[in-house]
Design a protein around this motif. Structure first.
Motif, PDB file in Angstrom:
ATOM      1  N   HIS A 130      25.518 -13.148  35.098  1.00 28.19           N
ATOM      2  CA  HIS A 130      26.211 -14.364  34.650  1.00 28.19           C
ATOM      3  C   HIS A 130      27.201 -14.901  35.673  1.00 28.19           C
ATOM      4  O   HIS A 130      27.619 -16.049  35.597  1.00 28.19           O
ATOM      5  CB  HIS A 130      26.848 -14.190  33.269  1.00 28.19           C
ATOM      6  N   GLY A 131      27.592 -14.037  36.617  1.00 25.20           N
ATOM      7  CA  GLY A 131      28.372 -14.521  37.759  1.00 25.20           C
ATOM      8  C   GLY A 131      29.809 -14.904  37.465  1.00 25.20           C
ATOM      9  O   GLY A 131      30.441 -15.603  38.267  1.00 25.20           O
ATOM     10  N   ILE A 132      30.373 -14.429  36.336  1.00 20.87           N
ATOM     11  CA  ILE A 132      31.755 -14.830  36.020  1.00 20.87           C
ATOM     12  C   ILE A 132      32.712 -14.400  37.124  1.00 20.87           C
ATOM     13  O   ILE A 132      33.728 -15.048  37.371  1.00 20.87           O
ATOM     14  CB  ILE A 132      32.207 -14.242  34.660  1.00 20.87           C
ATOM     15  N   ASP A 133      32.369 -13.290  37.797  1.00 19.44           N
ATOM     16  CA  ASP A 133      33.271 -12.802  38.837  1.00 19.44           C
ATOM     17  C   ASP A 133      33.004 -13.429  40.209  1.00 19.44           C
ATOM     18  O   ASP A 133      33.719 -13.152  41.162  1.00 19.44           O
ATOM     19  CB  ASP A 133      33.198 -11.275  38.928  1.00 19.44           C
ATOM     20  N   ASP A 134      31.976 -14.263  40.320  1.00 18.98           N
ATOM     21  CA  ASP A 134      31.723 -14.924  41.609  1.00 18.98           C
ATOM     22  C   ASP A 134      32.779 -16.004  41.825  1.00 18.98           C
ATOM     23  O   ASP A 134      33.115 -16.739  40.895  1.00 18.98           O
ATOM     24  CB  ASP A 134      30.357 -15.630  41.615  1.00 18.98           C
ATOM     25  N   PRO A 135      33.256 -16.140  43.066  1.00 19.55           N
ATOM     26  CA  PRO A 135      34.211 -17.218  43.320  1.00 19.55           C
ATOM     27  C   PRO A 135      33.622 -18.582  42.987  1.00 19.55           C
ATOM     28  O   PRO A 135      34.339 -19.524  42.651  1.00 19.55           O
ATOM     29  CB  PRO A 135      34.482 -17.104  44.828  1.00 19.55           C
ATOM     30  N   SER A 136      32.299 -18.689  43.036  1.00 19.43           N
ATOM     31  CA  SER A 136      31.665 -19.990  42.786  1.00 19.43           C
ATOM     32  C   SER A 136      31.381 -20.231  41.291  1.00 19.43           C
ATOM     33  O   SER A 136      30.755 -21.227  40.949  1.00 19.43           O
ATOM     34  CB  SER A 136      30.336 -20.058  43.546  1.00 19.43           C
ATOM     35  N   PHE A 137      31.873 -19.328  40.410  1.00 23.78           N
ATOM     36  CA  PHE A 137      31.534 -19.464  38.985  1.00 23.78           C
ATOM     37  C   PHE A 137      32.034 -20.787  38.407  1.00 23.78           C
ATOM     38  O   PHE A 137      33.176 -21.186  38.609  1.00 23.78           O
ATOM     39  CB  PHE A 137      32.140 -18.315  38.169  1.00 23.78           C
ATOM     40  N   LEU A 138      31.159 -21.453  37.696  1.00 26.69           N
ATOM     41  CA  LEU A 138      31.529 -22.676  36.986  1.00 26.69           C
ATOM     42  C   LEU A 138      31.203 -22.489  35.516  1.00 26.69           C
ATOM     43  O   LEU A 138      30.100 -22.058  35.175  1.00 26.69           O
ATOM     44  CB  LEU A 138      30.704 -23.863  37.491  1.00 26.69           C
ATOM     45  N   GLN A 139      32.158 -22.805  34.643  1.00 28.87           N
ATOM     46  CA  GLN A 139      31.888 -22.715  33.215  1.00 28.87           C
ATOM     47  C   GLN A 139      30.799 -23.725  32.864  1.00 28.87           C
ATOM     48  O   GLN A 139      30.837 -24.865  33.336  1.00 28.87           O
ATOM     49  CB  GLN A 139      33.177 -23.013  32.428  1.00 28.87           C
ATOM     50  N   PRO A 140      29.812 -23.329  32.031  1.00 26.16           N
ATOM     51  CA  PRO A 140      28.767 -24.301  31.695  1.00 26.16           C
ATOM     52  C   PRO A 140      29.337 -25.512  30.966  1.00 26.16           C
ATOM     53  O   PRO A 140      30.354 -25.396  30.274  1.00 26.16           O
ATOM     54  CB  PRO A 140      27.826 -23.506  30.772  1.00 26.16           C
ATOM     55  N   SER A 141      28.685 -26.655  31.129  1.00 27.93           N
ATOM     56  CA  SER A 141      29.237 -27.848  30.487  1.00 27.93           C
ATOM     57  C   SER A 141      29.034 -27.807  28.970  1.00 27.93           C
ATOM     58  O   SER A 141      29.805 -28.391  28.225  1.00 27.93           O
ATOM     59  CB  SER A 141      28.629 -29.118  31.085  1.00 27.93           C
ATOM     60  N   ARG A 142      28.020 -27.106  28.501  1.00 30.27           N
ATOM     61  CA  ARG A 142      27.853 -26.957  27.054  1.00 30.27           C
ATOM     62  C   ARG A 142      28.798 -25.895  26.544  1.00 30.27           C
ATOM     63  O   ARG A 142      28.803 -24.768  27.031  1.00 30.27           O
ATOM     64  CB  ARG A 142      26.449 -26.431  26.746  1.00 30.27           C
ATOM     65  N   PRO A 143      29.585 -26.193  25.512  1.00 30.72           N
ATOM     66  CA  PRO A 143      30.413 -25.136  24.918  1.00 30.72           C
ATOM     67  C   PRO A 143      29.568 -24.202  24.052  1.00 30.72           C
ATOM     68  O   PRO A 143      28.424 -24.526  23.701  1.00 30.72           O
ATOM     69  CB  PRO A 143      31.400 -25.918  24.052  1.00 30.72           C
ATOM     70  N   MET A 144      30.144 -23.064  23.710  1.00 28.25           N
ATOM     71  CA  MET A 144      29.453 -22.038  22.922  1.00 28.25           C
ATOM     72  C   MET A 144      28.784 -22.629  21.678  1.00 28.25           C
ATOM     73  O   MET A 144      27.645 -22.291  21.343  1.00 28.25           O
ATOM     74  CB  MET A 144      30.484 -20.984  22.509  1.00 28.25           C
ATOM     75  N   SER A 145      29.500 -23.529  20.986  1.00 25.78           N
ATOM     76  CA  SER A 145      28.966 -24.038  19.717  1.00 25.78           C
ATOM     77  C   SER A 145      27.676 -24.827  19.918  1.00 25.78           C
ATOM     78  O   SER A 145      26.861 -24.945  19.005  1.00 25.78           O
ATOM     79  CB  SER A 145      30.002 -24.926  19.029  1.00 25.78           C
ATOM     80  N   ALA A 146      27.486 -25.382  21.097  1.00 21.99           N
ATOM     81  CA  ALA A 146      26.280 -26.170  21.359  1.00 21.99           C
ATOM     82  C   ALA A 146      25.196 -25.325  22.041  1.00 21.99           C
ATOM     83  O   ALA A 146      24.089 -25.795  22.237  1.00 21.99           O
ATOM     84  CB  ALA A 146      26.613 -27.378  22.222  1.00 21.99           C
ATOM     85  N   ILE A 147      25.542 -24.093  22.408  1.00 21.17           N
ATOM     86  CA  ILE A 147      24.544 -23.217  23.038  1.00 21.17           C
ATOM     87  C   ILE A 147      23.898 -22.355  21.972  1.00 21.17           C
ATOM     88  O   ILE A 147      22.672 -22.210  21.900  1.00 21.17           O
ATOM     89  CB  ILE A 147      25.204 -22.294  24.100  1.00 21.17           C
ATOM     90  N   GLY A 148      24.736 -21.782  21.114  1.00 24.30           N
ATOM     91  CA  GLY A 148      24.242 -20.809  20.133  1.00 24.30           C
ATOM     92  C   GLY A 148      24.647 -19.424  20.582  1.00 24.30           C
ATOM     93  O   GLY A 148      24.090 -18.865  21.513  1.00 24.30           O
ATOM     94  N   GLY A 149      25.665 -18.877  19.918  1.00 26.03           N
ATOM     95  CA  GLY A 149      26.225 -17.601  20.374  1.00 26.03           C
ATOM     96  C   GLY A 149      25.496 -16.420  19.768  1.00 26.03           C
ATOM     97  O   GLY A 149      24.614 -16.582  18.933  1.00 26.03           O
TER      98      GLY A 149
END
Ligand code: SAM
Length: 329
Positions: free
Chosen positions: A310-329
């Motif tokens: 998922h790359g959260i620790d990569d310096p290049s990490f970008l939060q997805p534009s869809r929030p959790m509620s629109a992705i399906g958790g």
């Protein structure tokens, strides 16, 4: 098979039935809510069942979890569950819900073929619930939990997100509450998926911290390490077992190497990861008359591009534009 280039096979399909929710949990969306997807963009029940059927009958999906948004808001849920449970081979059919309305629907859902349920509960205090979710619905959630247990959806799993100085003092009482009722509690690290982009690493209560909080009152021993497989939760026996507690360290203890999940959003996009920034559109070809084989081929191609992590620790990490509620958790 939905195999990616790292050899992982996606057998666990998470389907979002709607992006709408009747709570406004602070780690998920702002109090005023979000611009919901227009109804015309949502997959119909028939379209959902058609894609799920392709997943199960042609592509090796063995578990289908309905989520959202809040899946209980979708009136056709019992019908969708029933048609999913009737597929051959029969997949495991599960639901992730905030529990509001479950007291009324639990029996119908079990009759339709629902196998398991996860209910989200972050606090045992009605005022904290109101503050956290911006709605006074604590009692509805508690009623939903106990109805799920009573109709045999056991063990009911409970999902909890701890937030610093909000509900982190409730880790022990929440576990006691679940142990007393035969529910299985799983703590989930807060992830950077909120629409307001309010997540911070410092604010996140980490898996290590959760275990330290619990260890003051309980003896925790790691459970079935070899059998964890693709399960996101690290499970621990509580006071020697058989009761267990799970900790999902999505951020600090990622489990991407064993990930077997793929997601279908309520508007028909395939996503390989909660944090994916790319999606593959199945809705447009589906509505343009694509055959099952064409849809399956697009799905296979989409999963083949799944990233290693998922790359959260990569310096290049970008939060997805869809929030959790629109992705399906
Ligand atoms: N409405 C349903 C529910 O409340 O369970 C299903 C959807 S909700 C997005 C699924 C799960 O995601 C819930 O357990 C919720 O607590 C969790 N969740 C939402 N936002 C999160 C975040 N930023 N970090 C970690 N978990 C989150």
């Amino acid at each position: 098979m939905l195999r990616d280039s790292f050899g992982r096979v996606a057998t666990d399909l998470r389907v979002s039935l709607t992006d709408k929710c009747n709570l406004r949990c602070t780690y998920c969306m702002p109090p005023e809510g979000l611009d919901w997807l227009p109804n015309a963009q949502l997959l119909t029940a028939d379209e959902i069942v058609r894609l799920v059927t392709i997943g199960v009958e042609q592509l090796g999906v063995t578990e289908v979890r309905y989520t959202g948004g809040e899946p209980l808001l979708r009136r056709e849920l019992p019908d969708i569950v029933g048609r999913t449970a009737a597929l051959s081979p029969k997949p495991q059919v599960s639901l992730t819900t905030n529990g509001i309305g479950l007291a009324r629907l639990a029996g119908t859902l079990v009759e339709a073929g629902l196998d398991r349920v996860n209910v989200s509960l972050d606090t045992l205090d009605r005022d904290t619930f109101k503050r956290l979710a911006h709605r006074d619905r604590f009692e509805d959630v508690i009623a939903g939990l106990s109805a799920a247990h009573d109709v045999g959806l056991r063990p009911v799993k409970v999902n909890t997100v701890l937030m610093r100085d909000v509900n982190d003092h409730e880790a022990v009482p929440l576990l006691r509450y679940c142990l007393d009722r035969g529910y299985e509690l799983r703590f989930i690290e807060q992830m950077p998926l909120d629409a307001q982009h309010g997540w911070s690493r410092e604010g996140m209560v980490t898996a290590d911290e959760i275990l330290a909080l619990l260890s003051v009152s309980f003896d925790l021993t790691p459970d079935d390490l070899e059998e964890r497989g693709s399960a996101p939760a690290e499970r621990f026996l509580v006071d020697g077992g058989p009761a267990r507690v799970g900790v999902i360290g999505s951020v600090t203890r990622p489990f991407c190497g064993a990930c077997d999940r793929v997601r279908l959003t309520a508007d028909g996009q395939i996503r390989n990861c909660l944090f994916a920034t790319e999606e593959s559109d199945l809705k447009t070809p589906l509505r343009d008359g694509a055959s099952d084989e064409e849809l399956a081929a697009r799905w296979v191609a989409a999963v083949s591009r799944k990233r290693a992590g998922h790359g959260i620790d990569d310096p290049s990490f970008l939060q997805p534009s869809r929030p959790m509620s629109a992705i399906g958790g």
